[in-house]
Write an enzyme that holds these catalytic residues in place. Sequence first.
Site, PDB file in Angstrom:
ATOM      1  N   ASP A 188       0.852  -1.188   0.000  1.00  0.00           N
ATOM      2  CA  ASP A 188       0.000   0.000   0.000  1.00  0.00           C
ATOM      3  C   ASP A 188       0.887   1.236   0.000  1.00  0.00           C
ATOM      4  OD1 ASP A 188      -1.699   2.142   0.438  1.00  0.00           O
ATOM      5  OD2 ASP A 188      -3.001   1.028   1.801  1.00  0.00           O
ATOM      6  N   HIS A 193       0.557   7.834   4.101  1.00  0.00           N
ATOM      7  CA  HIS A 193       1.186   7.138   5.213  1.00  0.00           C
ATOM      8  C   HIS A 193       2.684   7.403   5.329  1.00  0.00           C
ATOM      9  CE1 HIS A 193      -2.664   5.177   5.439  1.00  0.00           C
ATOM     10  NE2 HIS A 193      -2.533   4.750   4.208  1.00  0.00           N
ATOM     11  N   ILE A 208      -0.410   9.165   8.734  1.00  0.00           N
ATOM     12  CA  ILE A 208      -1.142   8.269   9.627  1.00  0.00           C
ATOM     13  C   ILE A 208      -0.811   6.815   9.298  1.00  0.00           C
ATOM     14  CG2 ILE A 208      -3.024   9.913   9.939  1.00  0.00           C
ATOM     15  CD1 ILE A 208      -4.689   8.247   7.967  1.00  0.00           C
ATOM     16  N   GLY A 211      -4.953   1.839   8.051  1.00  0.00           N
ATOM     17  CA  GLY A 211      -5.997   1.164   8.807  1.00  0.00           C
ATOM     18  C   GLY A 211      -5.797  -0.342   8.826  1.00  0.00           C
TER      19      GLY A 211
END
Length: 285
Positions: A188, A193, A208, A211
Amino acid sequence: MPIDAAKALAAEPRTGEITWDHKDVQLYHLGIGAGIPATDPDELRYTLESRLHVLPSFATVAGGGKPGVTGGLSMPGIEVDLARVLHGGQSLVVHRPIPATGTATATNRIAAVYDKGKAAVLVLRTEVGDADGPLWINDAQIFIRGEGGWGGDRGPSARLDPPTGEPDRVVERHVREDQALLYRLSGDWNPLHADPEFAKVAGFERPILHGLCTYGITLKAVVDALLGGDVTRVRSCATRFAGVVYPGETLRIRMWHTPESSRVAVSAVERDDAPVLADTIVEHT
């Protein structure tokens, strides 16, 4: 409208071959925090190839995570700004244990498009099987901010009644400062990120955590704390991403256990237990 729901739902599924080996599994496990302490026998089953057991959430990145959340945004009828995209939820059904090395066929399609008013929600479904039959089904719920409001179906509610009583187990897991940088090597590559400037454009003070990284950390905690470390007992895992995690924070994972399923709630300790994962349920034997 950037999303043409009818076109997206009518599009032909995309089918392709995916492959993985023990290095991919080990990298994924390290990306969700396995290997601490490094010589702990319970951790070596996640990190040492001669003892390797595959955590079922590896299914979310097998084959390099293709098509993944960002890949689903290239499907017919979908044209959106990546900075508006958030991963809203994830569900995984495992048909049988995932081998440490494999070749399989993955079929991807948009299973649903929902209008939540201020956002659109895409359900990207990936069904995977090999020569021995079905392996798993992944559903990713992708929220696209600012793209709702066309009068479409709102879809079902993912909210569950909260667990009752005190949790059976509570564990804490520290998220390393470089956790997102390590996890993204499993496929990903969303700059949200890693790139501070991109994160600010997307409305966050800094990059961040994925998830799905939190999802994997949580499933591992359930397996280790409640299922005796036996990854083969997991049948499914579903969650709603209720808030963000910043690398460097600590996750508090509360678990309510029954013989057939476990409810889980995850929060960020340093932000007064701000919710991170909600409506989370792991079904198991």
